[in-house]
Design a protein around this motif. Structure first.
Motif, PDB file in Angstrom:
ATOM      1  N   PRO A 330       0.809  -1.227   0.000  1.00  0.00           N
ATOM      2  CA  PRO A 330       0.000   0.000   0.000  1.00  0.00           C
ATOM      3  C   PRO A 330       0.844   1.280   0.000  1.00  0.00           C
ATOM      4  N   SER A 331       2.087   1.172   0.423  1.00  0.00           N
ATOM      5  CA  SER A 331       2.917   2.382   0.492  1.00  0.00           C
ATOM      6  C   SER A 331       3.525   2.748  -0.861  1.00  0.00           C
ATOM      7  N   VAL A 332       3.369   1.874  -1.846  1.00  0.00           N
ATOM      8  CA  VAL A 332       3.998   2.124  -3.149  1.00  0.00           C
ATOM      9  C   VAL A 332       2.936   2.578  -4.142  1.00  0.00           C
ATOM     10  N   PRO A 333       3.124   3.739  -4.772  1.00  0.00           N
ATOM     11  CA  PRO A 333       2.123   4.183  -5.752  1.00  0.00           C
ATOM     12  C   PRO A 333       1.974   3.163  -6.883  1.00  0.00           C
ATOM     13  N   PHE A 334       0.768   3.055  -7.410  1.00  0.00           N
ATOM     14  CA  PHE A 334       0.524   2.097  -8.489  1.00  0.00           C
ATOM     15  C   PHE A 334      -0.529   2.680  -9.426  1.00  0.00           C
ATOM     16  N   ASP A 335      -0.280   2.562 -10.711  1.00  0.00           N
ATOM     17  CA  ASP A 335      -1.248   3.041 -11.699  1.00  0.00           C
ATOM     18  C   ASP A 335      -2.026   1.843 -12.227  1.00  0.00           C
ATOM     19  N   PRO A 336      -3.267   1.643 -11.726  1.00  0.00           N
ATOM     20  CA  PRO A 336      -3.991   0.430 -12.100  1.00  0.00           C
ATOM     21  C   PRO A 336      -4.357   0.408 -13.579  1.00  0.00           C
ATOM     22  N   LYS A 337      -4.464   1.575 -14.191  1.00  0.00           N
ATOM     23  CA  LYS A 337      -4.859   1.616 -15.590  1.00  0.00           C
ATOM     24  C   LYS A 337      -3.702   1.158 -16.486  1.00  0.00           C
ATOM     25  N   LEU A 338      -2.534   1.704 -16.256  1.00  0.00           N
ATOM     26  CA  LEU A 338      -1.372   1.296 -17.051  1.00  0.00           C
ATOM     27  C   LEU A 338      -0.750   0.020 -16.491  1.00  0.00           C
ATOM     28  N   GLY A 339      -1.111  -0.335 -15.254  1.00  0.00           N
ATOM     29  CA  GLY A 339      -0.545  -1.526 -14.642  1.00  0.00           C
ATOM     30  C   GLY A 339       0.947  -1.400 -14.370  1.00  0.00           C
ATOM     31  N   ILE A 340       1.387  -0.215 -14.022  1.00  0.00           N
ATOM     32  CA  ILE A 340       2.808  -0.022 -13.716  1.00  0.00           C
ATOM     33  C   ILE A 340       2.949   0.839 -12.461  1.00  0.00           C
ATOM     34  N   ILE A 341       4.165   0.902 -11.937  1.00  0.00           N
ATOM     35  CA  ILE A 341       4.467   1.837 -10.856  1.00  0.00           C
ATOM     36  C   ILE A 341       4.809   3.171 -11.520  1.00  0.00           C
ATOM     37  N   PRO A 342       4.048   4.239 -11.200  1.00  0.00           N
ATOM     38  CA  PRO A 342       4.335   5.518 -11.863  1.00  0.00           C
ATOM     39  C   PRO A 342       5.764   5.964 -11.548  1.00  0.00           C
ATOM     40  N   ASN A 343       6.519   6.279 -12.594  1.00  0.00           N
ATOM     41  CA  ASN A 343       7.930   6.607 -12.388  1.00  0.00           C
ATOM     42  C   ASN A 343       8.421   7.526 -13.484  1.00  0.00           C
ATOM     43  N   VAL A 344       9.485   8.234 -13.182  1.00  0.00           N
ATOM     44  CA  VAL A 344      10.167   9.007 -14.210  1.00  0.00           C
ATOM     45  C   VAL A 344      11.579   8.441 -14.311  1.00  0.00           C
ATOM     46  N   ASP A 345      11.888   7.833 -15.442  1.00  0.00           N
ATOM     47  CA  ASP A 345      13.198   7.205 -15.670  1.00  0.00           C
ATOM     48  C   ASP A 345      13.567   6.196 -14.587  1.00  0.00           C
ATOM     49  N   GLY A 346      12.574   5.560 -13.974  1.00  0.00           N
ATOM     50  CA  GLY A 346      12.882   4.547 -12.971  1.00  0.00           C
ATOM     51  C   GLY A 346      12.825   5.073 -11.545  1.00  0.00           C
ATOM     52  N   ARG A 347      12.725   6.397 -11.365  1.00  0.00           N
ATOM     53  CA  ARG A 347      12.521   6.942 -10.015  1.00  0.00           C
ATOM     54  C   ARG A 347      11.031   6.874  -9.725  1.00  0.00           C
ATOM     55  N   VAL A 348      10.646   6.161  -8.665  1.00  0.00           N
ATOM     56  CA  VAL A 348       9.220   6.068  -8.333  1.00  0.00           C
ATOM     57  C   VAL A 348       8.749   7.460  -7.904  1.00  0.00           C
ATOM     58  N   MET A 349       7.619   7.879  -8.474  1.00  0.00           N
ATOM     59  CA  MET A 349       7.138   9.237  -8.233  1.00  0.00           C
ATOM     60  C   MET A 349       6.861   9.472  -6.758  1.00  0.00           C
ATOM     61  N   ASN A 350       7.387  10.549  -6.234  1.00  0.00           N
ATOM     62  CA  ASN A 350       7.133  11.016  -4.864  1.00  0.00           C
ATOM     63  C   ASN A 350       7.658  10.111  -3.760  1.00  0.00           C
ATOM     64  N   VAL A 351       8.506   9.134  -4.089  1.00  0.00           N
ATOM     65  CA  VAL A 351       9.078   8.312  -3.027  1.00  0.00           C
ATOM     66  C   VAL A 351      10.606   8.275  -3.193  1.00  0.00           C
ATOM     67  N   PRO A 352      11.318   9.203  -2.545  1.00  0.00           N
ATOM     68  CA  PRO A 352      12.772   9.231  -2.710  1.00  0.00           C
ATOM     69  C   PRO A 352      13.407   7.929  -2.251  1.00  0.00           C
ATOM     70  N   GLY A 353      14.429   7.496  -2.966  1.00  0.00           N
ATOM     71  CA  GLY A 353      15.120   6.261  -2.587  1.00  0.00           C
ATOM     72  C   GLY A 353      14.444   4.999  -3.095  1.00  0.00           C
ATOM     73  N   LEU A 354      13.301   5.164  -3.790  1.00  0.00           N
ATOM     74  CA  LEU A 354      12.603   3.988  -4.336  1.00  0.00           C
ATOM     75  C   LEU A 354      12.648   4.057  -5.872  1.00  0.00           C
ATOM     76  N   TYR A 355      13.014   2.946  -6.482  1.00  0.00           N
ATOM     77  CA  TYR A 355      13.213   2.896  -7.939  1.00  0.00           C
ATOM     78  C   TYR A 355      12.477   1.683  -8.498  1.00  0.00           C
TER      79      TYR A 355
END
Ligand code: FAD
Length: 452
Positions: A330-355
């Motif tokens: 539950p602590s990890v953002p998830f985009d149910p529509k695209l079925g991916i973890i929202p990220n920019v170049d592998g950096r998980v959005m809004n969660v520093p240190g998570l890729y």
């Protein structure tokens, strides 16, 4: 700073994404330590449980992954389900950075009536069954019917068609499970239809899968739509049209005449309903809606129903319309529509240190080399952030903290040297029958073999 100390990094998932991320981190940072957590007892993800048994050369990447796992700065911890046995916040607390590379373990549902009938399977489960994925070992598909229909026209669909139609004696020297081979030997399936919503110019498979082994007899193309073909599809389209329309040579004609099994592509059809047998107990066919293309070119083209339907009798339906990632925690953002973890170049959005890397980063498409490039990029970004001082400073306990947590919860991880024992056992079980290995299917048995 973290840079001068030992960065403790953990990777979740030991498929190509996990291993390529680890490999790149170890190569480009002289002190980084990488722990790989994996839910299965065994490593390598879809290289072991997805790639078809008759494509052994694809599995050579396992040698590279094994080199990575044997590094003193890398450790494999199998039998640990992240999100259940240990949470992502716990991992983030113990490590300087966490990379999620846990792939796409679900499949898209057909969402049509009759989908639940016996005789309807996801291609994912079918592939898991012949490749020895523990959760699919009881699948026992009934292959006593004459015709199978595969919904979807991607690489996985072609793999499944090939396995259904290849004479079993040609699979005897592969790592397909003995149980699957037994069922395939009894198979009555003679015809496989591979059904797609769109036309031949939009099919999703790559040339390799349609290569010599894939060129089944009697391939048929209906409803050709020619137009401007985007570049990457050009060779594929040429090949497809050639195999579909070429007059066979003498040898090929003889082979086709003697072949009792055939496959065909059905274009411009989308599944509408699985038709039950008279007693309602199993699948007897599939109703397909006829589609036509709406404007757009190549992959941008959409298929819309014309209102006509076609019923195809069959005793087996395999749905191969795509894999899908699950949310992990539950602590990890998830985009149910695209079925991916929202990220920019592998950096998980809004969660520093998570890729993230691999299929959970990009979606479930692309071959192993695509996954490699993408994982190297994630590692590069992580190392950049490390250098820029954007990861937590000060030492982190790494595995020591997680090990204590896991043992307090009664979870006993499997190490890479444990896997090497299981590997040796599989290889030795395969030797008698000339197979590269006979896979172990039962996690309890694996644990027993490890003395647990
Ligand atoms: P995966 O390989 O799925 O690895 C993810 C790993 O994470 C798995 O080991 C999984 O058990 C683990 N995991 C999941 N959840 C958790 C959790 N909660 N905790 C811990 N671990 C977890 N590519 C080719 O180049 N050639 C081929 O011939 C080919 N054939 C294919 C055939 C099939 C049927 C499929 C589905 C794919 C095929 N591919 C092929 C594509 C290739 O397998 C993928 O590109 C690649 O495996 C994606 O890598 P990944 O690491 O993201 O995912």
């Amino acid at each position: 700073s973290t840079q001068e100390q030992t960065p403790q990094i953990c990777v979740v998932g030991s498929g190509p994404a996990g291993f390529y991320t680890a490999q790149h981190l170890l190569k480009h940072h002289p002190r980084a330590c990488v722990d790989i957590f994996e839910k299965q007892l065994v490593p390598f993800g879809l290289v072991r449980f997805g790639v078809a048994p008759d494509h052994p050369e694809v599995k050579n990447v396992i040698n590279t992954f094994t080199q990575t796992a044997r590094s003193d700065r890398c450790a494999f911890h199998g039998n640990v389900v992240v999100g259940r046995d240990v949470t992502v916040p716990e991992l983030r607390e113990a490590y300087h950075a966490v990379v999620l590379s846990y792939g796409a373990e679900d499949n898209q549902a057909l969402e049509i009536p009759g989908e639940e009938l016996p005789g309807v399977f996801s291609a994912r489960a079918f592939v898991g069954w012949y490749n020895g994925l523990p959760e699919n070992r009881e699948l026992a598909p009934d292959l006593s019917c004459d015709t199978a229909v595969i919904l979807g026209q991607g690489n996985v669909a072609l793999d499944v068609a090939r396995i259904l139609l290849t004479p079993p004696e040609h699979l005897e020297k592969t790592d397909i499970t003995e149980a699957a081979l037994g069922v395939l030997r009894q198979s009555q399936v003679k015809t496989v239809w591979i059904v797609g919503r769109r036309g031949p110019l939009q099919v999703a498979f790559t040339i390799k899968v349609l290569g010599p082994e894939g060129e089944g007899p009697g391939s048929q193309v209906d409803g050709l739509l020619l137009g401007e073909v985007p570049r990457p599809r050009k060779r594929l389209t040429e090949l497809l049209l050639r195999t579909a329309t070429e007059k066979p040579g003498v040898e090929e004609a003889a082979r086709q005449a003697s072949a009792s099994r055939a496959w065909g592509l059905r274009f411009f059809r989308s599944p509408k309903q699985v038709l039950p047998s008279a007693d309602g107990r199993q699948v007897a066919g599939i109703r397909l809606a006829v589609t036509r293309l709406e404007q757009g070119v190549g992959e941008a083209t959409r298929a819309v129903p014309t209102g006509d339907v076609e019923d195809l009798p069959c005793g087996l339906v395999l749905s191969s319309i795509g894999y899908k990632s699950r949310p992990i925690d539950p602590s990890v953002p998830f985009d149910p529509k695209l079925g991916i973890i929202p990220n920019v170049d592998g950096r998980v959005m809004n969660v520093p240190g998570l890729y993230c890397s691999g299929w959970v980063k990009r979606g479930p498409t692309g071959v192993i080399t695509t996954t490699m490039t993408d994982s190297f990029l994630t590692s590069q970004i992580l190392l950049q952030d490390l250098k820029a001082g954007q990861l937590p400073s000060g030492p982190r306990p790494g595995y020591a903290a997680i090990k204590a947590l896991l043992s307090s919860r009664g979870v006993w991880p499997v190490s890479f040297s444990d896997w090497e024992k299981l590997d040796a056992e599989e290889v030795s079980r395969g030797q008698g029958t000339g197979k590269p290995r006979e896979k172990l299917l039962d996690p309890q048995e694996m644990l027993r073999l490890l003395g647990r």
